[in-house]
Design an enzyme around this catalytic site. Structure first.
Site, PDB file in Angstrom:
ATOM      1  N   SER B 115       0.813  -1.206   0.000  1.00 53.39           N
ATOM      2  CA  SER B 115       0.000   0.000   0.000  1.00 53.39           C
ATOM      3  C   SER B 115       0.854   1.266   0.000  1.00 53.39           C
ATOM      4  O   SER B 115       0.353   2.350  -0.206  1.00 53.39           O
ATOM      5  CB  SER B 115      -0.911  -0.002   1.220  1.00 53.39           C
ATOM      6  OG  SER B 115      -0.125   0.073   2.388  1.00 53.39           O
ATOM      7  N   LYS B 116       2.185   1.095   0.226  1.00 55.79           N
ATOM      8  CA  LYS B 116       3.023   2.304   0.330  1.00 55.79           C
ATOM      9  C   LYS B 116       3.590   2.656  -1.037  1.00 55.79           C
ATOM     10  O   LYS B 116       4.790   2.612  -1.264  1.00 55.79           O
ATOM     11  CB  LYS B 116       4.176   2.053   1.318  1.00 55.79           C
ATOM     12  CG  LYS B 116       3.712   1.811   2.738  1.00 55.79           C
ATOM     13  CD  LYS B 116       4.037   2.950   3.645  1.00 55.79           C
ATOM     14  CE  LYS B 116       3.162   2.875   4.891  1.00 55.79           C
ATOM     15  NZ  LYS B 116       3.859   2.466   6.090  1.00 55.79           N
ATOM     16  N   ASN B 117       2.737   2.955  -1.973  1.00 57.43           N
ATOM     17  CA  ASN B 117       3.126   3.111  -3.351  1.00 57.43           C
ATOM     18  C   ASN B 117       2.362   4.300  -3.925  1.00 57.43           C
ATOM     19  O   ASN B 117       1.136   4.276  -4.006  1.00 57.43           O
ATOM     20  CB  ASN B 117       2.778   1.780  -4.036  1.00 57.43           C
ATOM     21  CG  ASN B 117       2.758   1.844  -5.527  1.00 57.43           C
ATOM     22  OD1 ASN B 117       2.142   2.712  -6.128  1.00 57.43           O
ATOM     23  ND2 ASN B 117       3.429   0.904  -6.155  1.00 57.43           N
TER      24      ASN B 117
END
Lengths: 445, 335
Positions: B115-117
């Site tokens: 999700s860290k994109n």
């Protein structure tokens, strides 16, 4: 009845765990003998260079997730090498220039790899990598005309910039665009129009700057926003008091910096947070700024002559004995600056704890085998290596009012051989290379 | 995908390398133009290299077909950071007029693994914007899920703020902030969101209207955890555009005095708040003066702000230089 124990929150628990790790390391250091301490404090240049050179030459399959960030890998590695005062051999240099050139788009800008869509972040990384390599071959490889077109295409009517065609807009995009425009000497009014307004709208009630209007104050975006405002000469539009206050409060008990209030320390914020502290302190000093509201203090008469306090070493610091070092500065200063007094003070006391910060980097982030990491238990990577080293350089040079004043022995934690090259705070490239780029891009036609 | 394999469908079976799928037999894969001696070369796995070669081919020929759409999905599962692929996928989605509700599900499946994109969130915003206010609830639900795993997730908060602004759904937001703060009063993102709601929500009367209740809420939080920086910053924020009220409001002064009188807690934030109030023009009362002097081990300065700085240098030693710098910026006044 059992007394209810206070509930520990997620924030408290995570902080507690990190403190344990960090203080464990500091405790181990303090209890070690002198030679162990010396070893732990050493930057380990050879190992650092090993790690960096290997990365430049070959990366394993796990780097596939960074396949759209290869100019970044170039910059992170080349910047780290340059900070260590080293450079790459001609063959590697040519290979780097060639490769980065293949990332350049036909319509300007650089993508994450050959054939990829030009992107502001990878453009910034590519330009900084080429500036760091230096020399005519590297600098001439940048198509400035096409770059102008690219930057203009990324400009949004709101004043901000988009990262790529129809891409996301945030403070990082603004910084990368303006940093490139500034270094390449292609700044113009179109690029800067309403930009200050956009960044201003990203400064939060905390004083720091967020990625977009409304977003939480964050170290990375604070650096980007502040640097941009400096580059477009609109710094004084920000609330500098609250920005300074927020930034200095990001240094925690571990002595490293956190990125946001109540979050965890991370080695990369060594650069993102320390640079704004130094930039602001020098700005206040250069503009003889008085902290807002100080004239409101309701006590007695207005004795204005005290308003413009000279930024000198504080009386408490009685062993600060650099008057010897400085008194000759005026005469050897070749810049023709006029001094109104014989005592030229070229040093300031950094508002953050610089030695403490250096301690965190060297003991908690540095990996003896090469590379730097976020915090204990995290693996090393090139991004953290770049920003821990860049931040370490900022910390080492934090006492200097300008780039002509070299650090003293006591400014450097560990032996003086730990000293790194100074960086240009607004671009994060080594000063010497920046000066060379200025010569190249700003020379009269 | 499993169905393809079970049916022995050689055309589209994604467990087969692309070069062996008849669906792709007409396409000549395009290798990466890395040059003879690239730096930072990545030792790609065969599957990765091949997939990228086929993507390059259709990107270069600008093929916006159903198979192109499927190929972008395969590519993104191998590297969700490839913004060129996300960009091209958007072009294909538009060309095919593809079901964007399905696209929301696709994004969720990618988000599961990372999700860290940035790209994923930008893509989500693009899709949600096209779908409009109908998905307001869904976007709030999605970000709530992500935040339940990481309550400070920066991209999730940005997206949530955007969704509120563009699609609506403000009604329960302040309650949501409260929920998060009940769980973790140190969650600075939740405090930031509170500020966002009271200043931006169309149904909020703005800071003016909300000030009294927010001040009361914040003071309660401060008194429970005086070392929580978030709440002190938020308190000051409530008076951002009305500094006169900030220095004259008795609740502000009294929370400082309350904390300063306690022996069991950190005094730094109470002292720095008092310093800021003094710099803003607060006329210190005897209560203020006595309260500060009680903490002073040093020779009491006639200038209260100076004395506060001195004490801060001791109780907040990390920032000793900063408090000295603050002190140097205060007008030295004669009494």
């Amino acid at each position: 009845e059992m007394e209810e124990l206070p509930r520990i929150t997620v924030s408290q628990r995570e902080q507690f765990l990190v403190e344990n790790d960090v203080f464990g390391i500091y405790g181990y250091f303090d209890a070690s003998d002198i030679s162990t301490q010396k070893y732990m404090m050493e930057i380990q240049r050879d190992k650092q260079l090993d790690y960096l050179m290997k990365g430049l030459r070959q990366l394993g399959p796990q780097f596939s997730s960074l396949d759209s960030n290869r100019p970044w890998l170039c910059y992170w590695i080349l910047q780290s090498i340059a900070l260590l005062g080293e450079s790459v051999d001609d063959e590697l240099e040519n290979n780097a220039i060639d490769f980065i050139g293949r990332c350049q788009g036909s319509d300007g800008g650089y993508g994450g790899g050959p054939g990829q869509l030009p992107h502001l972040a990878t453009t910034y990384a590519a330009v900084n990598a080429l500036v760091t390599l230096g020399g005519d071959k590297a600098l001439s490889s940048i198509n400035r005309e096409k770059m102008s077109c690219f930057l203009r295409r990324m400009k949004d009517t709101s004043g901000g910039f988009r990262m790529h065609d129809m891409g996301e807009m945030d403070v990082r995009a603004c910084y990368t665009a303006i940093s490139v425009a500034s270094i390449l000497n292609i700044m113009d009014d179109e690029l800067t129009r309403s930009l200050g307004d956009y960044i201003l709208s990203c400064q939060t009630y905390e004083g720091g700057i967020g990625g977009e209007p409304g977003s939480e104050a964050h170290g990375g975006y604070t650096y980007c926003g502040l640097a941009t405002m400096f580059l477009i000469n609109e710094v004084d539009r920000l609330n500098l008091d609250s920005l300074m206050n927020w930034a200095v409060h990001r240094q925690g008990v571990e002595m490293g910096f956190q990125g946001r209030t109540n979050k965890l320390v991370d080695g990369c914020y060594t650069f993102w947070q320390a640079a704004p502290c130094v930039l602001l302190q020098r700005f206040y000093s250069a503009h003889d700024l008085v902290h807002h509201g100080s004239s409101h203090i309701s006590q007695g008469t207005d004795e204005d002559h005290e308003d413009h306090v000279h930024d000198e070493d504080y009386p408490e610091d009685s062993d600060d004995d650099d008057s010897d070092e400085d008194s000759d500065e005026g005469s050897v200063n070749g810049h023709g600056v006029h001094h109104t007094s014989t005592y030229i003070n070229r040093r300031i006391q950094p508002v953050f704890d610089s030695l403490g910060l250096q301690r965190y980097v060297l003991l908690c982030s540095k990996i003896p085998d090469g590379g730097f990491r976020d915090k204990p238990r995290k693996p090393r990577d090139f991004y953290h290596t770049c920003y821990c080293l860049s931040g370490l350089s900022v910390a080492q040079h934090a006492w200097s009012k300008d780039e002509d004043t070299p650090p003293l022995t006591r400014d450097i934690l560990g032996s003086y051989s730990n000293l790194l090259e100074p960086v240009h705070l607004l671009h994060n490239v080594v000063m010497d290379r920046y000066n060379e780029a200025m010569e190249y891009f700003f020379k009269a036609p | 995908r499993t169905l393809d394999r079970e049916l022995g469908n050689m055309d589209t079976d994604e467990t087969l390398p692309l070069s062996q799928r008849s669906e792709w037999s007409d396409v000549v894969p395009l290798t990466q133009d890395d040059g003879p001696n690239p730096v930072v070369p990545i030792a790609y796995k065969d599957e990765f290299r091949e997939t990228m070669d086929y993507f390059r081919a259709i990107y270069s020929s600008d093929e916006r077909s159903p198979r192109a759409l499927r190929l972008t999905e395969e590519t993104l599962r191998l590297n969700s950071g490839n913004y060129t692929v996300w960009h091209f996928r958007r072009l294909v989605l538009e060309a095919l007029n593809h079901d964007l509700y399905q696209e929301l599900e696709f994004i969720e499946s990618i988000a599961e693994d990372n999700s860290k994109n940035y790209q994923l969130w930008h893509h989500r915003r693009w899709v949600a914007e096209k779908l409009g206010p109908d998905v307001a609830g869904r976007e709030l639900e999605f970000t709530r899920r992500v935040l339940s795993l990481d309550a400070k997730h920066y991209h999730a908060w940005s997206h949530r703020q955007w969704a509120l602004r563009a699609l609506g759904g403000w009604e329960d937001e302040l309650d949501y902030c409260h929920e998060l703060l009940e769980a973790d009063v140190f969650n600075n993102s939740a405090w930031n969101q509170r500020y966002y709601v009271i200043t931006r929500s169309p149904s909020s009367g703005g800071v003016e209207a909300m000030r009294e209740s927010e001040v009361s809420y914040t003071i309660k939080a401060i008194l429970t955890n005086p070392a929580n920086e978030s709440s002190w910053l938020y308190l000051k924020a409530l008076y951002k555009d009305n500094k006169e009220l900030w220095i004259s409001d008795p609740s502000v002064s009294s929370v400082c005095l309350n904390v300063l009188s306690r022996t069991d807690c950190f005094h730094g934030f109470a002292l720095s708040t008092l310093l800021d109030l003094l710099c803003e023009g607060l006329s210190p009362t005897n209560e203020h003066i006595d309260s500060v002097r009680a903490l002073a081990t040093e020779e009491p300065d006639t200038n209260l702000a100076n004395l506060v700085c001195t004490i801060l240098g001791r109780v907040d030693p990390i920032r000793a230089n900063y408090w000295a710098w603050r002190k140097s910026k205060i007008t030295v006044a004669a009494m």
